[in-house]
Design an enzyme around this catalytic site. Sequence first.
Site, PDB file in Angstrom:
ATOM      1  N   SER A 193      20.166 -19.611  12.078  1.00 30.45           N
ATOM      2  CA  SER A 193      20.430 -21.016  12.396  1.00 30.45           C
ATOM      3  C   SER A 193      19.365 -21.976  11.890  1.00 30.45           C
ATOM      4  O   SER A 193      19.612 -23.176  11.819  1.00 30.45           O
ATOM      5  CB  SER A 193      20.606 -21.177  13.907  1.00 30.45           C
ATOM      6  OG  SER A 193      19.455 -20.733  14.573  1.00 30.45           O
ATOM      7  N   HIS A 221      27.143 -18.982  14.087  1.00 28.94           N
ATOM      8  CA  HIS A 221      27.245 -19.906  12.951  1.00 28.94           C
ATOM      9  C   HIS A 221      28.140 -19.379  11.827  1.00 28.94           C
ATOM     10  O   HIS A 221      28.175 -19.975  10.759  1.00 28.94           O
ATOM     11  CB  HIS A 221      25.845 -20.228  12.410  1.00 28.94           C
ATOM     12  CG  HIS A 221      24.990 -20.892  13.430  1.00 28.94           C
ATOM     13  ND1 HIS A 221      25.022 -22.248  13.663  1.00 28.94           N
ATOM     14  CD2 HIS A 221      24.102 -20.376  14.325  1.00 28.94           C
ATOM     15  CE1 HIS A 221      24.188 -22.548  14.642  1.00 28.94           C
ATOM     16  NE2 HIS A 221      23.618 -21.429  15.060  1.00 28.94           N
ATOM     17  N   LYS A 252      30.668 -24.194  18.625  1.00 31.71           N
ATOM     18  CA  LYS A 252      30.266 -24.710  17.307  1.00 31.71           C
ATOM     19  C   LYS A 252      31.543 -25.015  16.499  1.00 31.71           C
ATOM     20  O   LYS A 252      32.124 -26.074  16.706  1.00 31.71           O
ATOM     21  CB  LYS A 252      29.305 -23.744  16.655  1.00 31.71           C
ATOM     22  CG  LYS A 252      28.053 -23.559  17.564  1.00 31.71           C
ATOM     23  CD  LYS A 252      26.988 -22.773  16.971  1.00 31.71           C
ATOM     24  CE  LYS A 252      25.840 -22.404  17.896  1.00 31.71           C
ATOM     25  NZ  LYS A 252      25.490 -23.237  19.016  1.00 31.71           N
TER      26      LYS A 252
HETATM   27  C1  LIG Z   1      22.692 -17.931  16.841  1.00 32.56           C
HETATM   28  C2  LIG Z   1      23.002 -18.552  18.177  1.00 32.56           C
HETATM   29  N1  LIG Z   1      23.378 -17.749  19.174  1.00 32.56           N
HETATM   30  C3  LIG Z   1      23.675 -18.239  20.395  1.00 32.56           C
HETATM   31  C4  LIG Z   1      23.592 -19.584  20.660  1.00 32.56           C
HETATM   32  C5  LIG Z   1      23.926 -20.097  22.019  1.00 32.56           C
HETATM   33  O1  LIG Z   1      25.219 -20.610  22.019  1.00 32.56           O
HETATM   34  P1  LIG Z   1      25.696 -21.753  23.023  1.00 32.56           P
HETATM   35  O2  LIG Z   1      25.063 -23.036  22.568  1.00 32.56           O
HETATM   36  O3  LIG Z   1      27.165 -21.740  22.864  1.00 32.56           O
HETATM   37  O4  LIG Z   1      25.238 -21.372  24.385  1.00 32.56           O
HETATM   38  C6  LIG Z   1      23.221 -20.466  19.647  1.00 32.56           C
HETATM   39  C7  LIG Z   1      23.129 -21.904  19.918  1.00 32.56           C
HETATM   40  O5  LIG Z   1      22.725 -22.725  19.165  1.00 32.56           O
HETATM   41  C8  LIG Z   1      22.908 -19.930  18.368  1.00 32.56           C
HETATM   42  O6  LIG Z   1      22.527 -20.720  17.360  1.00 32.56           O
END
Ligand SMILES: Cc1ncc(COP(=O)(O)O)c(C=O)c1O
Length: 404
Positions: A193, A221, A252
Site C-alpha cells: 500500500s 489493494h 476500497k
Molecule cells: C493492506 C491492507 N490491509 C488491511 C487494511 C485494513 O482494511 P480496512 O481499512 O478495511 O479496515 C488496509 C487498510 O488500509 C490495508 O491497506
Amino acid sequence: MLEATLTRDGIDARVSELKARREALVEANRYFYLQPTVGPVNHRATMADGRDMVMLASYSYLGLIGHPRIDAAAIAAVEQYGTGAGGVRLLTGTNDLHERLEARIAEFCKREDACVYSSGYVTNLAIITGLTGPGDLILMDKLDHASIVDGALLSGAKWRTYRHNDMEHLEKLLASAQGEYNTILVAADSVFSMDGDVMDLPTTKALCVKYGARLMVDEAHSIGSLGETGHGIEEHFDMVGSIDLKMGTLSKSIPSVGGYLAGDAALIDYQRHMSRPFIFSAALPPASTAAALEAFNVIDDEPWRVKDLHRIQEFYTDGLKAQGWDTMDSTTCVVPVLVGDEGKTMDLTRMLFDRGVFVCPIVHPAVPRGSDRLRTCLMSTHTEEDISQVLDAFADAGRELGLI
Ligand SMILES: Cc1ncc(COP(=O)(O)O)c(C=O)c1O
C-alpha cells in the site's frame, strides 16, 4: 517500564507531545490530516470549504462510491432490515444478507466459502489469531500492513519479517525454521500500500510448497484493481487457487466497510466458530452488507471500469516519469512519488493542494527516513483532463521546489 507508561504523567506527556507536533505543522501550513470532504468522493471531491479538487488519494479504485445500483441496494436494505444487525455473527447478528454476501465473495474468489468481518483490519486480526498461536511461526514481508503485524503480535506465535519481496531471504527463514514449529504461516500484501508494487506470488507459493508453509495474502489493494477483470492477484499471475487464506477488504474498490476471508469450507466454518471478532464484535450492518454484495455484481457487470483504471494508471505513471519523478517499482494504481525529504514532501503536498489536487504525504515513521513520498492513487473514473491538471501541477511545483 510498564508501570511508568501507565501513569497519568506518561499519558499527559504523550498527549502534549502530539499536540505540540500538530500545532507546529498547522503553524507551518503543513498539516494535511482529517480534512473533511462533503458529498460522495469520486475522481473529484468537494472540500468542506466548497473547493472542487481532483481526488488523488482515494482507495475507491473503481470509482464506485455513489454508484446508483449500490446506493439503491443499501437504501433497500435499510428499508427492509433497519440500520443495525443487533448482535455478533455467532449469536443473533447473522441475517440472510450476510449469507448472500459470503456466498457471492466465495464465488468471486473461486473458493468454497467465505466469512465477513466488520473491518479489514479486524479480519487480519481474526485470521491470524484464529489460526496461529504459541508454537507457530509467522513470516511477514517487511512492508506488510499494520493489521497483519498486529495480528501476529496478538496471536502469541513467534514472528519474523523478511526483506521486502526478497525471496532469497524468505527461503532462508523458511529453511532455518524447518522442524521447529507446528505451523509456518507466510503472510503478504498482494499490492503493497505504500510502494504500489506487487508481491511475487509465483515464488512465494513455490517456497510455501517446498517448505510446508501456509500462504495468506491480503488483497486489500488488488481486488478490483489487479487482473484483467479485477479479480485480484491470482488472476494477475494466472494462479487461481494458489492462496490458502485469501483475505480482502470491503472498504476500497468495494465501497462499503468490512473484510473477508475466503477459503476451504471447513476452514471458514472453523473461523466462524473460533475467531474472536466473529464472536465478540457486532456483525456488519445491513446497508454495508447489501452495498458490498451489489458492488461485487457491478464489478463483474461493468468490466470497462477495470480496463479504464489500467489505462489511466499507465497514462499517469508515464507522464510522471517523463517529468523526471521516481515512481519506485509501482506497476499498479497505487503510485508513490518519491521525494526523499520530509519538509519538501510537505511543501509539495501544499503546492498540489493549492493547485486543486488532493494528495497525501507519507513521511517517517510510516516509511523509512529518506523515502518520504506522496502516495497517489488512481481511479477508473479519472479523466485525461483530471490527470493533465495533476501532471501540470506536479510539473510546476516540482520545478519550483527543485525536485525535477
Ligand atoms: C493492506 C491492507 N490491509 C488491511 C487494511 C485494513 O482494511 P480496512 O481499512 O478495511 O479496515 C488496509 C487498510 O488500509 C490495508 O491497506
